[in-house]
Design a protein around this motif. Sequence first.
Motif: not given
Length: 249
Positions: A204-205, A216-222, A227-229, A234-235
């Motif tokens: 998962v990590l 090809n997406i920016n680092e913030q989106s990655k 983090l969402s995954i 975890s939930l």
Amino acid sequence: MTLSKESQTFLDNLRIYLFASNKKEDEVNELMEELEDHLYEAEQNGKNVEHIIGKSPKAYMKEIEAEVETDGRFWLIFVPLILLNAFAYLIMNKAIADERDYSMLALIGNPLVFIVTILLLFGMYRFIAANKLSKKVTVMLYIVMGFAPTAMFTGILVADLFIETPMLTISPAMNIAVIIAACIIFIAAALYWKAWISVIVPAVLYIPQVILHFININEQSKLIIILSIIILFSLSLIIWQLRLLKKDN
């Protein structure tokens, strides 16, 4: 058979003490069964734990510790596997990001922190099991134990910024070998502990990171996606555990 709270607490503490003393599981289980029978018979005759062990719980635990055979697999298999598993987590992020420079301070310091943490953890278990501590003191010990390895790892990171040590730079082919070796370690840990969570968690990590590496997406989106995954996983794990607990009850 139902034991008094005092007897059951003593048995639980004794099991923890012997586990933290690296004693053979089969011998410990056999000893616990015999002692449980003796305690039950004593309680039926109006006696308590002290009548059976004939001394303080702490002194009895030390005496039993000397009689039960030590399990050599702890240092030969268990500890090395923990170290390898933890080390695989540490290097996997760098390997996936194709960061191929490793400082000798981190390579030597991180495994030492793991060894010290294991020794401190087992020492804490022995101390808590053998002594009658208040809940406040016990909680404080767990809090200190929780912060200790974090502080040591942080210390290594900070020291690595200010202390120049030799660097180990690996080739691209070696970097791939590191990733493969880490995957093998995760699988070996899962097989040894018979718990596939040892494979599921790193999957998962790291698998999303590998996939996003080619998108090809920016680092913030990655970062948001990763983090969402992790949060969703975890939930899901918490809900699954709660359902299992509810089913057992």
